[in-house]
Each structure stands twice: as structure tokens, then as C-alpha cells.
Enzyme design. Structure first.
Site, PDB file in Angstrom:
ATOM      1  N   GLU A  86       1.535  16.725   1.604  1.00 63.04           N
ATOM      2  CA  GLU A  86       3.183  16.564   2.003  1.00 63.04           C
ATOM      3  C   GLU A  86       3.719  16.936   2.965  1.00 63.04           C
ATOM      4  O   GLU A  86       5.320  16.404   2.867  1.00 63.04           O
ATOM      5  CB  GLU A  86       3.358  17.354   0.474  1.00 63.04           C
ATOM      6  CG  GLU A  86       2.425  17.622  -0.509  1.00 63.04           C
ATOM      7  CD  GLU A  86       2.756  18.373  -1.870  1.00 63.04           C
ATOM      8  OE1 GLU A  86       3.596  17.201  -2.931  1.00 63.04           O
ATOM      9  OE2 GLU A  86       2.563  19.813  -1.708  1.00 63.04           O
TER      10      GLU A  86
ATOM     11  N   CYS B  58       0.736  -1.206   0.035  1.00 62.96           N
ATOM     12  CA  CYS B  58       0.009   0.084   0.258  1.00 62.96           C
ATOM     13  C   CYS B  58       0.667   1.186  -0.198  1.00 62.96           C
ATOM     14  O   CYS B  58       1.835   1.545   1.165  1.00 62.96           O
ATOM     15  CB  CYS B  58      -1.092  -0.296   1.433  1.00 62.96           C
ATOM     16  SG  CYS B  58      -1.621   1.332   1.048  1.00 62.96           S
TER      17      CYS B  58
ATOM     18  N   ASP C 249      16.545 -18.637  -2.528  1.00 60.15           N
ATOM     19  CA  ASP C 249      17.134 -18.480  -1.329  1.00 60.15           C
ATOM     20  C   ASP C 249      17.160 -20.252  -0.980  1.00 60.15           C
ATOM     21  O   ASP C 249      17.994 -19.930   0.080  1.00 60.15           O
ATOM     22  CB  ASP C 249      15.577 -17.801  -0.406  1.00 60.15           C
ATOM     23  CG  ASP C 249      15.873 -16.468  -0.598  1.00 60.15           C
ATOM     24  OD1 ASP C 249      16.384 -16.228  -1.233  1.00 60.15           O
ATOM     25  OD2 ASP C 249      14.656 -15.641  -0.642  1.00 60.15           O
TER      26      ASP C 249
ATOM     27  N   GLN D  94      -4.439  14.323 -12.111  1.00 60.63           N
ATOM     28  CA  GLN D  94      -4.238  14.849 -10.921  1.00 60.63           C
ATOM     29  C   GLN D  94      -5.202  16.259 -11.941  1.00 60.63           C
ATOM     30  O   GLN D  94      -5.089  16.840 -10.786  1.00 60.63           O
ATOM     31  CB  GLN D  94      -3.647  14.961 -10.701  1.00 60.63           C
ATOM     32  CG  GLN D  94      -2.673  13.873  -9.937  1.00 60.63           C
ATOM     33  CD  GLN D  94      -1.752  13.621  -9.260  1.00 60.63           C
ATOM     34  OE1 GLN D  94      -0.785  13.121  -9.697  1.00 60.63           O
ATOM     35  NE2 GLN D  94      -1.219  14.667  -8.178  1.00 60.63           N
TER      36      GLN D  94
ATOM     37  N   PHE E 177       0.510  11.044  -5.834  1.00 61.90           N
ATOM     38  CA  PHE E 177       1.498  11.653  -5.560  1.00 61.90           C
ATOM     39  C   PHE E 177       3.075  12.524  -6.328  1.00 61.90           C
ATOM     40  O   PHE E 177       3.374  12.903  -6.627  1.00 61.90           O
ATOM     41  CB  PHE E 177       2.716  10.387  -5.264  1.00 61.90           C
ATOM     42  CG  PHE E 177       1.403   9.000  -4.544  1.00 61.90           C
ATOM     43  CD1 PHE E 177       1.253   9.771  -3.568  1.00 61.90           C
ATOM     44  CD2 PHE E 177       1.675   7.799  -4.886  1.00 61.90           C
ATOM     45  CE1 PHE E 177       0.198   8.736  -2.561  1.00 61.90           C
ATOM     46  CE2 PHE E 177       0.673   7.398  -4.531  1.00 61.90           C
ATOM     47  CZ  PHE E 177       0.453   7.883  -3.013  1.00 61.90           C
TER      48      PHE E 177
END
Length: 1353
Positions: free
Chosen positions: A1288, A158, A394, A793, A824
């Protein structure tokens, strides 16, 4: 379907049968190239399951798959990445999607309800996947433990929330929560999640942060009272007996299990044999076939490497390959057994057998915990992992170190081979013949005198590939002298294959003690030489890890042998593990005169319920239109080159391809694009970066369009690229003009300073990594109208450029934005360009056109946060007061200017952050490079400048050998001070935030505890530090500081609110509804918002710079005032009437019930040339944070122990949303300064183009204790209802994570006797942390600079 000879050899079905959300699905013509995700979204129209990355790395596509185990007679549930799972593999299984567990139309499942009510959704794109991970966990464990939550979410990401609210909501399902409730006197029974205590709000659990409780409280204006972000008492109890039943047909009938399958498509044939004989026959007949298990590797190759495999054979239904046989001296594991089953089996063996027998099992379980995410481990097979042969597997180092035996089988016969240095013959190649299959792996139990340890270091602990991993297998003599009888050590990440080092065998016969270590180190280093161009870079670090791993294994074995260990070395034994998180959130609670006044209350995000149920619609969820086409773009693959030829003939001949776009489709005078007009829409002669657009292919479906693009052949003549800022400086490659700011008289002040120092600070590139990739849909309408659904945006800016390209007026281009899955800043200017391609294609074809970028395309095309370099000279006195500064700031723009000139301009104004420097000269230069154009990102350039300012202060403190806190306090802004652009600081609360966070965090006492810890521990070190932010709010441009709103009231009293802002998770719509609710004095339930649309509110300002609540809130307020003024006479005549009665009366009196609102900020009135004027910014946000961190000096790993934040938000409009914004921003900042690194090759190629390689913070990265407080008694008369922006400024406070790591490194260096100061740049990667620590191990490794990649761009 026509049958072939191969089909006739088995009784195979070509009909796919499975269940989705309880509904039986029968498909006689399934496309074997489709994944389950494609099928769900395109065929079943279940769009709640999202495509976030396509490689199983983000978890947005998580669904639950259930099957009936006929051996145990149990129904098994497991989470699956639908983006990787072939739909053909679902035969006979039951799939549950987010739509199948609850709905807003019926009722929400408790899993959906709790994440919504706990404020665990923001943009919501990741939410369905997180919901399904939690749901699957509950179906398997009715009362999970906190550690189960940790594992369940390893495969989910997220970007918005910072994870804390998700955990807070879901920990109410846990056993620990139940125990706490019982201790509080609650009678739980099945009332899982109900919160209560006999003490009510005075419950001690609510007064103090706790690992299980909300830990959320507030302070009242006149008296103390508790305020909570959410009430657990409102949660619907979880009752597992109410879950949907498994389809009886699948439980009672084993026909689907026993049937062989064959599905044929245009390009691919897909087989599922049922017997090993059938599998061997298919393998022999199809030598190039891909045998797949979970498709976790092949799926990525097909999607991102354009691989096409004509034949797939899924071997997981062959009984013999799914068996685990426990013998007296070994474990035989079938090659189709999943990693998750191996983990649970080995855990059971560890619990039931002697410790010494299961040391291999223990090593495997430890490595599996960090192996990918739960979704991958549940489907990935042990055979697939071995045969794939990844050099960073791994598990393979363990198998090679212990000499596992591999059982191979073919029609010709069987053979057994050792998994040793001879097994892998090259990169992803091995000795298995094309007609052979891996039947099983045989793993021995360990002897009493045998010790096995595995180690791994990656960029991020959870769900990350290794940088280096290793396994040590040691056998000691049974005599007391502990001589080495045999030793094997294998490494991944040190060669093209997993390798066993050979020279380590020279230790045989030596005593296993400290004297042996020096010899071992040298043998390892001799066996692991690296050329300077070795792929992967990090040469010195990787070699140092090899000997560090050996040292850690030595200490662990010594402990098992009861050999005395220096207490200070005990800290090297343990690696970091996840711990239950704690948190508290403090905010001010105000009495309300009106019930409908929700301002200042933690109202749930208006989209939360729809997001949690998968009902929230994003661009790619919009149903397919008739005749719709899909656009795939042709991207350049060179950083700097001439285009000699673009051949699209093969692409146009491909199936389902309809049309194309090329440079000739665009008039020459409309080719220019980009914010500054310095970009070319479709390139024809020269490319100046990778991922520039050369054209596009249009097909009837997305898969066909993507495949056709891969057929396009481009011929280049390569030119030398400029990639880094250093190269740009050397070549004098800059965008004019440079930004310059002078304050005071630095020329006179600097020579008068007693002390002067010079320094440098750098921050790296950061990818936005919004979960929803860019997506656009253009629909041509009549009369040259164009309707665009946009992931943007900036709907007005997009409408403007599309209208210009199409040659129409802007009123004919309607842009609609319902919501976007995170932005963002990355969907501002970039989105404008992408919309041009769909608009162009739609006009050319006269058909709807959709463009959805793949994750790698999105990361390659859109650019990210600008890398910034500061070079500075500081003048200061002996007390540490800074009197003068000269700063040169360099910004890597990429191939076009975009917003980078603004980055430089804003950057020079914030270069001092909270530091009062009376004399300063700052110059900002924008570097032109051959990289994708960088653009705006959350916190714009303030994040970088805050970092530079904090670095400067610490340089002064270290030069004077003084406490940084005192230096910061001495230089901190205070009320009335002038900024370096001559703006007085009014209501300056930075000192309040600074002092309050020191008190809240108990900084002084914890600093002493940190010093004590560091004295007692050699290989773990802690650091604690504090950072501030002084953040100017405003555009500095009058034209942008305006907003509009539209309110429509209907006869039933319902209100439709539209404003100019875009909802992208920040809760803007929710806040605007709260503003309207307060102004109109009606419940928020009466108000609805639909979308941002250019035909409702024109000339909007982009939703950026954290200004949207300020601007749009005032516009909404203005519209409401107009409505109230019209209703005033009606209310006066009927003061006891209801809202609905007033509205109907207004309608009957023909009073307008619609109103536009408008707001403009007062003029900026500031002159750049003279550095004078009233103000540059509308106001300032202030904050401070203290972070404590612990580092592993052997590996460079770290863990955030605690973060305390105090943020000045004025009077918060919505504390839940604002605190969520603070936490989410802080974690993005942590990614910038510590976690995230874009690996870049010398030619400018970005390698980190997806979650597999680019690591944003995950659930396990959040501070173990995370406390956020909103500053009390602060107001702001310059914004709506005295609020302040939140999105921000908190990001900048994450500098505290970097500098606390640096403090820990300083402690490590001090222990090692290294006293000189050091410079470390952001991000603080494991490599940089480890190599900065410097000790006797790193000194053994010769420093080598890699020529494979670039350290700083």
C-alpha cells in the site's frame, strides 16, 4: 430444424464448423445468442479465456482468430475480444486460446514463459489475454518492433503490475533487443531473447537503464555486484517454425467460405449471406434486422442495455463489401472492410504516393491509432462505424469534413449520398432506409492545395472514446496569397450527432493567416453553443477544445506552407506519442549461507506459470455442478425512493427460470447486514442508493437469469437524494461519531504564527477495478453444511455472516478461496454481503448456486475509494516552518457506514503525512449520502491524506514564494520526532528516502532543464516535483493483529502449507513458501500451498492493510520452529541425512509431522480519548518519489516522462514481488490522482461503469522512464526477517504525478501572464489541466457550470 420460406430462398447451412486449438468443432444446434467466450467456457470448458468486462475494453478475453485469405494465399491472424465475437461468426475459422499454445503439463510457449519469468503476472486474471495479444503479434511479425508492442497492448488492461515487468519480458522478442544483443557480440540466429555480453555482469547495459535492457541491478553488502530480477539467458528461444499449422481443411477447401448460414435460437435468428443479392433480400424481409460486422457496438447494447434484436445479419462474407478499389482520384472502400485493413492500406498509400495526395489517408491513420484497441480494429468495419452514428466516432468527422460519398443499395436500386450535415437526422439515426445497405464509402485523394487535419481529445490516449474530436478540410487558392477557397470543419462530441459547423464558411475569401484566427474562433464558438444541461458536461472545456483544435491545425498547415512560425509555438504542432520505455530496479543482494535460503531473492510467483497458461482456476472457472443454478440480482435503479411494487411475474414465466429470492425469504431478525449492521440484505420498502438488492432470479444458465431480471418491473416514488459532501454538510447528514485528534495546543499556537492561510483539497472517487468481478458459488451439503467458493479477501468474516444468516454454527460453513483476480480492498466487506445471497438461494433450492456479477453491476454495487475533502488553516513563520494546523476532513461514505468510520479515524492520524506539525487539531466527519457504499481500497485513506498534506505544504511554499523542496525539507520528520498521536518515530528513514531520491533523479539539474524547456515552449510545459510518504503499518486493533498457519509434512518429504492469508496477486503464497523454505532449510519446490480455507486455519484476519506477510509470515515461522524442534533429535543422530530420510525416520518414530503456528502482535496500547499510549502502529514504511511530466496546454493531455522512487522495505523478502508491488501501487495512485474519474449525474447515477467510460491507467500511461530503488541498509526488527510491508505505501507516492502536473500548469499560467495562485483538485483530468492553464483561447469561452453532472461528490 424446421425450415422457413426465407431459409428456402438460399442454400443455407445451419451447422457451425470451426477449429479450436487444432480441434474440429461441429455444432448442429448452436445458440446464436452466445458469444465465442460463452462457447469456449461453457461448451468446450476452455476457461483460460476470461470474462473481465463483457464490452471489449479490458482484453482479458483475447484469443487469436486465423483465416486463410484466398486472394493473397496467406493465413491471417488477428486478436479478437471473445466476449463480443458471436460464436456463429467463427464458421470456417480457426480459434487459438491460451490453452492451445502451451501448458505446464507439456511445455510452455516462450510467450507464456517470459511473462512468468519476468514477473509480469500478479493476480493473473488479465494474463491469458495479454499472452494471446503478444502471441498473435508474434504470429504476424516474427521479430516485432517496440512500437508494435505498443499497438498490440492498446486493448489490454492490468490493474496489478504497473505494466513494466510485462514490457520487460516481452521486449526480448523485439528487433531492437536483437540489435542490442548483436552489438554485445551474441550470435543470435534463432536464439531470440538470450541475454549476454563479453563483459558479463559488468556489461554497461546492466549498469545503466536502457530502453532495451533489463536495467536491473543491486548492491552487495560488502562489494558491488549485479543482481537481476530475471535472467534472459534462461528463456526458451522462440522459433516460429514450431508453431501449430493452420488447419489444412480450411486452407484447401473453400466450401465454408461459400456457404450461406442460418442459425435459429429461442430468441434470435442469425444469418450470414454470401452474395449481395441475398443480403438485400434478407434486409428487405427483416426491416428491423441488425447488420453486424465485428459486433463491437451491438454486443455492448445487448449485454448492458438489455437490447434484444430478433434478427442478425452478418454481412462480412459478401465479396463486394470487402473490396478496396484504388481509383485515379479516389478510394472506394467496401462497408465490411475492417478498420485494421483500412489502416494498413492507407499506410501503404502514404508510403507509395505523393504526400499531397494522401493527406486524408494520413489523418485517418492518425485517428485509427487511437481508435479502440487492436482487438476491436481487427473486426470493426467502416460501414458499422458510419451506420452506428456515434456522436463521438473518431472517423465520421473526417468523412463529413471531406464530403465522403456513400453508396447505398437496395433491391429497388442504388443511390449515392453525401456524408454531410444532412446524413445524420438525430442521435444514432440517419437517412438510410430500412431496406437499404451501405455498400461502400468513396474517399477522394487530396489536391495539392488541400489540407486535412484531425484532432481528438479523450480521458486517456489509448483505447478511449473522444471527449471532442474534429477534422478540418481546407482548400487554399493556388495563388501565393493563400486565400481560403473552401473550408469545412466537423466535430464529434459537440452535439447528438457528428456535425459540420456552418458559419466557418464565412472565412472563404479571407487570407489564411494570423488575422483570420480571431474571426475563426468567434465563428466556431457561435456555431457551438451549449446549454448548461448539455449531456456530457464539461461545457467550457469542450468549447475551448474546438478553438484549440483549429489553432493547432492552423499551425500545422502554416508549417506545410513554409510560413514562419514563432519558435515558441512549434510545441503546439505535435501531439503526445508513445515512446520506448526505460526502467531500472535497484535492490540489495545478500550472501546466503544455505542454498535453500531464498529470502531476499527474486523468486518467481508460484502461480505465474499456471496463470500464463490459463490453468489457474478462479471462481467462475470451477466446473458446473449437477443441478447448479445461476443467480442474477435485482438491483434498485433509483438513488432515493420508496418501493411501491416489485413485479417478478414476467421473469418467473421466462424460459429456464426456476426460482427466486425476495425479502420474505429472510427472517426479519436476519435482514440486517453490512460491517456495521446498518444495511438491509433485501430491500422491500425504501431504497437509499442505486444498486441495492431487491431480490434475485434463479435460472439454469446465466444468460437466462440475466434476461429474466430485465423483465422485473419495479415501481418507485422518488425522493430527493443527497449525493455530494457539500450537500451532506448543508443537510447535516453524518454518521456518528466524528473522529477527533488534538496534539500540542493549537489554540495558543495559531495566534502566535506570523502567517496564516486557509485552503481546501479534494480527492475523488476511485473504483477498485480488479479484473475478476465478484463471483461466489454455494454448495449445500448434508447436515446443514454449506460450502462456499468465494472471491473474497476475508474467508472468516464471510463464514461468520453466512452462518448467522442460515442459523447454523460457523463450523458448518466452509469458505474456500483458491485465489482472487485482484482485490485492493474491494473484496473484503462487500464480498461478505454477496455471499449471503448465494447461500440463501442454495439453502432455499437445495441446489448449488453461482453468482457472477457483470462489470457494470460490480462497479455499481461494490462502491470504491471514499472521496475526501480537507478544509484547513495553517500557521507558519517566514521560513516556512509550520507551527499550527486546524484540519476538518470530510469523507463521503455512501448509504451505509461500512469502513468509512475507520477511514475517518485512520485518516486523522495520517493527515500530516511526513510533516512535523507540533500543534494540530483534526476532526474527521463521515458524510451520509445516497450513493453506493464506499469501502476499503488499497492504501485505505492514506492516499487521500497524503494528498491533503502535500497540498498544505505547497500552499505554504507558494504563499512565501519559496521552493517547495526547501519547505518540505524544513518540515520533514526526523528520528525521534513524535507523531500527532504521540508515537515516537523509530528508525525513521523518510529523510533518507527524500534525499536519496533527489540525488538518484538528478533533481536539481533536471529542474533547471525543465525551466529552460518551459521558457522555450509556449504550448507544452513540463513540471517536476517530489513527494514522500510516512505510512503507519498496523490495524490499531489488537483482535485483528493475529494469524495462524498449518504445516503438514508427508512421508515423501513434501510439505503442504496453509495460512490465513488470501493470494490475490501480491505474492503472499510465494513469500510464505520462502519463509518456510528458509526455516525448514529445504528447497521451495518441496513446499506447496493450495488455498485459504476456513476449515484449515480458523479465525483469520482479512487479507488487507498490507499486514498479511507480517502476520502470516510469523505464524508460518512459528509452525516451522515446532517442526524443527521435533526433528532436532533425529538430525542429531544422522547429521548427514537428507530431509526425506529425517521425515521418514520421524514417521517411523511416530513423531507428529503437522504443526500449527500462531502469531500475535504486541498490544497496541493507545487511548483515543487522551491521545496517549505506547504506540498506535507496529512500525512505519517510508518512501519518496520524483516525477517529471509534460502537459499539452491546448488540450490538457499529459505524459509522464520519468518517475524515480526510493522505498524503505527493510530487508525485502522477495525484491521481484516487492518492486512489482511498488510499481503497481504507484500506477493505481496515478489513476486516483490523475487519470480516473467517476462521472456522476445530479441524481447520483454513476455513468462510468466499465472500461469504456472509466479509464484506469494503461500500458501507454507508464512513465517513459521508471526507476525504483529499495533503500539500502534498512531493517525492521518488528516483522518477519526484518522485512516491511509493500502493498500500500507506494501508492501514496503518486501524489508526485499530480503536483508535477500542477507545476507545469503554473509555468503555463506564468507565460499567459496569470500570476494569482490557483486551486485544482484531484483527479487532474484533461479538462482541469486545460482550464487551469488559462490563456487567450480559454478567455474567449464563457465559464458555464454544468447542471448535467456533479463535479465533486
Amino acid at each position: 430444424m424446421t425450415r422457413t420460406k426465407e431459409d428456402d430462398q438460399v442454400d443455407a447451412s445451419s451447422v457451425l464448423v470451426f477449429y479450436v486449438n487444432g480441434k474440429r468443432i461441429v455444432d448442429e444446434n448452436v445458440n446464436p445468442e452466445w458469444t465465442l467466450l460463452v462457447y469456449l467456457r461453457n461448451k468446450l470448458l476452455l476457461c483460460g479465456t476470461k470474462l473481465g468486462c463483457g464490452e471489449g475494453g479490458c482484453g482479458a478475453c483475447t484469443v487469436m482468430v486465423s483465416k486463410f485469405d484466398r486472394t493473397t494465399q496467406e493465413v491471417l491472424h488477428y486478436p479478437v475480444n471473445a466476449c463480443l465475437a458471436p460464436v456463429c461468426s467463427m464458421h470456417g475459422l480457426a480459434v487459438t486460446t491460451v490453452e492451445g499454445i502451451g501448458s505446464t503439463k507439456t511445455k510452455l510457449h516462450p510467450v507464456q514463459e517470459r511473462i512468468a519469468k519476468a514477473h509480469g503476472t500478479q493476480c493473473g486474471f488479465c494474463t491469458p489475454g495479454i499472452v494471446m495479444s503478444m502471441y498473435t503479434l508474434l504470429r504476424n511479425h516474427g521479430k516485432p518492433k517496440m512500437e508494435d508492442l505498443d499497438v498490440a497492448f492498446q486493448g489490454n488492461l492490468c490493474r496489478c503490475t504497473g505494466y513494466r515487468p510485462i514490457i520487460d519480458g516481452y521486449k526480448t522478442f523485439t528487433e531492437e533487443w536483437e540489435v542490442m544483443q548483436a552489438a554485445n557480440g551474441m550470435t543470435n540466429g534463432k536464439t531470440n531473447g538470450l541475454n549476454g555480453c563479453g563483459m558479463g555482469d559488468k556489461c554497461c547495459k546492466l549498469q545503466n537503464s536502457n530502453a532495451i535492457t533489463n536495467g536491473i541491478n543491486g548492491v552487495h553488502k560488502t562489494k558491488d555486484e549485479v543482481g537481476k530480477l530475471f535472467e534472459t539467458s534462461t528463456f526458451v528461444p522462440y522459433d516460429s517454425s514450431q508453431e501449430p499449422i493452420f488447419p489444412p481443411e480450411l486452407k484447401l477447401n473453400d466450401a465454408y467460405d461459400k456457404t450461406s448460414l442460418v442459425f435459429k435460437g429461442e430468441n434470435v435468428t442469425w444469418y450470414r449471406p454470401k452474395t449481395i443479392e441475398e443480403l438485400l433480400q434478407l434486409t428487405q424481409q427483416n426491416p428491423g434486422a441488425k447488420i453486424i460486422g465485428g459486433n463491437t457496438e451491438v454486443g455492448v447494447e445487448v449485454k448492458f442495455k438489455a437490447q434484444l434484436y430478433p434478427v442478425y445479419i452478418k454481412h462480412t462474407s459478401v465479396v463486394e463489401l470487402n473490396q478496396i478499389v484504388i481509383n485515379s482520384d479516389n478510394i472506394r472502400i467496401g462497408s465490411a472492410v475492417t478498420l485494421d485493413v483500412i489502416e494498413s492500406t492507407f499506410k501503404n498509400l502514404i508510403a507509395t504516393r505523393p504526400e499531397w495526395e494522401t493527406r486524408i489517408c494520413n489523418a485517418v491513420v492518425e485517428m485509427l491509432h487511437w481508435f479502440a484497441g487492436k482487438q476491436i480494429r481487427c473486426v470493426a468495419t467502416i460501414g458499422g462505424n458510419i451506420m452506428t452514428g456515434s456522436p463521438i466516432s473518431d472517423l465520421n468527422p473526417i468523412w463529413i469534413a471531406i464530403g465522403a460519398r456513400l453508396h447505398l443499395r437496395s433491391i429497388a436500386g442504388n443511390r449515392t449520398v453525401l456524408m454531410d450535415n444532412h446524413f445524420y437526422t438525430g442521435y444514432r439515426k440517419n437517412i438510410v432506409n430500412s431496406d437499404e445497405i451501405l455498400e461502400a464509402i468513396e474517399i477522394p485523394f487530396t489536391r495539392r492545395n488541400q489540407y486535412v487535419f484531425a484532432n481528438k481529445q479523450s480521458r486517456r490516449r489509448d483505447d478511449d472514446i473522444a471527449i471532442v474530436n474534429s477534422a478540418l478540410n481546407l482548400i487554399l487558392s493556388e495563388s501565393p496569397d493563400n486565400k481560403i477557397e473552401d473550408i469545412n470543419m466537423a466535430f464529434g462530441g459537440m452535439a447528438p450527432t457528428t456535425i459540420a459547423v456552418k458559419k466557418i464558411k464565412q472565412l472563404i475569401g479571407q487570407k489564411f493567416d494570423e488575422k483570420m484566427l480571431e474571426t475563426a474562433y468567434q465563428l466556431l464558438l457561435d456555431d457551438l453553443p451549449f446549454p448548461e444541461n448539455v449531456p456530457g458536461g464539461m461545457i467550457s472545456y469542450r468549447r475551448s477544445l474546438a478553438i484549440s483544435f483549429f489553432f493547432r491545425s492552423y499551425l500545422n498547415i502554416s508549417k506545410q506552407l513554409n510560413v514562419s512560425i514563432d519558435p515558441k509555438n512549434l510545441s503546439a504542432l505535435n501531439k503526445f506519442t508513445s515512446k520506448p520505455p526505460k526502467s531500472s530496479q535497484y535492490f540489495q543482494v545478500f550472501e546466503k549461507e544455505q542454498v535453500t535460503d531464498t529470502i531476499g531473492r527474486p523468486i518467481v510467483h508460484t502461480n505465474a506459470m499456471n496463470q500464463a497458461t490459463g490453468e489457474a482456476i478462479y471462481i467462475d472457472d470451477v466446473p458446473i455442478f449437477e443441478k447448479e443454478l445461476h443467480l442474477a440480482l435485482i438491483f434498485s435503479k433509483k438513488s432515493h425512493a420508496r418501493i411501491l411494487n416489485v413485479d417478478i411475474s414476467k421473469a418467473l414465466a421466462a424460459p429456464h427460470v426456476v426460482n427466486f429470492i425476495l425479502p420474505e425469504d429472510i427472517p426479519d431478525d436476519r435482514q440486517a447486514c453490512g460491517l456495521m449492521g446498518d444495511e438491509i440484505l433485501v430491500r422491500s420498502d425504501l431504497v437509499t442508493s442505486q444498486y441495492q438488492v431487491l431480490g434475485g432470479i434463479l435460472a439454469t444458465n446465466q444468460l437466462a437469469a440475466k434476461q429474466a431480471v430485465n423483465l422485473v418491473q419495479v415501481t418507485y416514488e422518488e425522493l430527493k437524494p443527497v449525493v455530494t459532501m457539500d450537500q451532506a454538510i448543508e443537510e447535516n447528514c453524518f454518521y456518528p461519531p466524528e473522529a477527533k485528534l488534538c496534539f500540542g495546543n493549537v489554540t495558543d499556537a495559531m495566534p502566535k504564527c506570523k502567517n496564516t492561510i486557509s485552503g481546501e483539497a479534494r480527492t475523488g472517487y476511485q473504483e477498485h477495478f480488479y479484473l475478476e468481478p465478484h463471483a461466489y458459488l454455494a454448495i449445500p451439503r448434508e447436515a446443514d453444511e454449506m460450502e462456499i467458493y468465494a472471491c473474497s479477501q476475508d474467508q472468516t468474516g464471510l463464514s461468520e455472516v453466512v452462518a448467522k444468516l442460515l442459523g447454523v454454527d460457523q463450523n458448518k460453513v466452509i469458505v474456500k478461496v483458491k485465489r482472487i483476480g485482484g482485490g485492493f480492498g474491494g473484496k473484503e466487506t462487500t464480498g461478505r454481503k454477496l455471499a449471503l445471497y448465494v447461500a440463501l438461494a442454495a439453502k432455499k433450492t437445495k441446489r448449488p448456486v453461482r453468482l457472477v456479477l457483470e462489470r457494470d453491476e460490480d462497479m455499481g454495487y461494490t462502491g470504491g475509494r471514499n472521496p475526501v475533502m480537507f478544509k484547513y488553516k495553517l500557521g507558519f513563520d517566514d521560513d516556512g516552518r509550520i507551527h499550527a494546523a486546524e484540519v476538518d476532513m470530510f469523507v463521503n461514505a455512501g448509504y451505509s457506514a461500512d469502513v468509512s468510520l475507520a477511514v475517518a479515524s485512520v485518516g486523522i492520524t495520517h493527515v500530516t503525512n511526513s510533516t512535523n506539525i507540533p500543534n494540530i487539531r483534526v476532526i474527521g466527519k463521515v458524510c451520509k449520502t445516497n450513493l453506493p457504499t464506499n469501502t476499503a481500497m488499497r492504501a485505505f485513506v492514506n492516499a487521500q491524506t497524503n494528498f491533503g498534506a502535500e497540498a498544505m505544504l505547497r500552499d505554504v511554499a507558494e504563499y512565501l514564494n519559496k521552493d517547495y523542496v526547501e519547505i518540505a525539507r524544513l518540515n520533514l520528520y526526523k528520528e525521534g520526532d513524535l507523531t500527532i498521536y504521540n508515537q515516537p518515530l523509530v528508525d525513521c528513514n523518510v529523510r533518507r528516502c527524500f534525499e536519496e531520491v533527489l540525488v538518484n533523479s538528478d533533481f536539481n539539474n533536471r529542474k533547471k532543464a525543465v525551466d529552460k524547456f518551459n521558457k522555450e515552449n509556449r504550448w507544452k510545459k513540463r513540471g517536476i516535483d517530489v513527494a514522500t510518504t510516512t505510512y503507519g503499518i498496523g490495524f490499531g486493533n489488537d483482535a485483528l493483529q493475529q494469524a495462524g498457519a498449518l504445516i503438514l509434512i508427508y512421508k515423501d518429504g513434501s510439505v503442504l502449507l496453509t495460512h490465513g492469508g488470501v493470494e490475490m496477486g501480491q505474492g503472499l503464497h510465494t513469500k510464505m513458501i520462502q519463509v518456510a523454505s528458509k526455516m525448514l532449510n529445504i528447497p521451495i519446490e518441496k513446499i506447496h500451498t493450495t488455498e485459504a480455507s476456513s476449515d484449515k486455519v480458523p479465525n483469520t484476519t482479512a487479507t488487507v492493510a498490507s499486514m498479511s506477510s507480517d502476520l502470516n509470515g510469523m505464524a508460518v515461522r512459528d509452525a516451522c520452529i515446532k517442526i524443527n524442534n521435533r526433528l532436532e533429535p533425529i538430525k542429531a543422530k544422522n547429521p548427514k541425512g537428507t530431509w526425506e530420510e529425517w521425515i521418514m525416520a520421524a514417521y517411523n518414530q511416530r513423531i507428529s509431522l503437522s504443526a500449527t503456528g500462531f502469531h500475535r502482535e504486541p498490544p497496541v496500547n493507545w487511548d483515543w480519548t487522551t491521545n496517549t499510549g505506547d504506540k498506535m502502529f507496529n512500525y512505519f514504511s517510508f518512501g519518496a518519489a520524483v516525477t517529471e511530466v509534460e502537459i499539452d496546454c491546448l488540450t490538457g493531455d499529459h505524459q509522464l516522462l520519468r518517475t524515480d522512487i526510493v522505498m524503505d522495505l527493510g530487508n525485502s523478502l522477495n525484491p521481484a514481488i516487492d518492486i512489482g508491488q511498488i510499481e503497481g501501487a504507484f500506477m493505481i495512485g496515478y489513476g486516483l490522482f490523475v487519470r480516473e474519474e467517476m462521472v456522476t449525474l445530479q441524481d447520483g447515477t454513476y455513468l462510468s461503469k466499465g472500461p469504456g467510460a472509466y479509464k484506469i491507467p494503461c500500458f501507454g500511461d507508464i512513465p517513459i522512464e521508471f526507476n525504483v530503488a529499495l533503500l539500502k541498509d534498512s531493517s525492521n526488527p518488528r516483522a518477519v526477517f526484518s522485512s516491511k510491508t509493500t502493498g500500500e505505501p507506494p501508492l501514496c507516492l503518486a501524489t508526485s504525478t499530480f503536483f508535477s502536473i500542477r507545476e507545469a500548469i503554473k509555468a503555463a499560467r506564468k507565460d499567459a501572464g496569470v500570476t494569482e495562485n490557483f486551486r485544482m483538485q484531484a483527479p487532474a483530468t484533461p479538462e482541469r489541466i486545460r482550464m487551469a492553464c488559462q490563456d487567450h483561447l480559454t478567455k474567449k469561452v464563457e465559464p458555464v457550470k454544468s447542471t448535467w453532472n456533479i463535479e465533486y461528490i
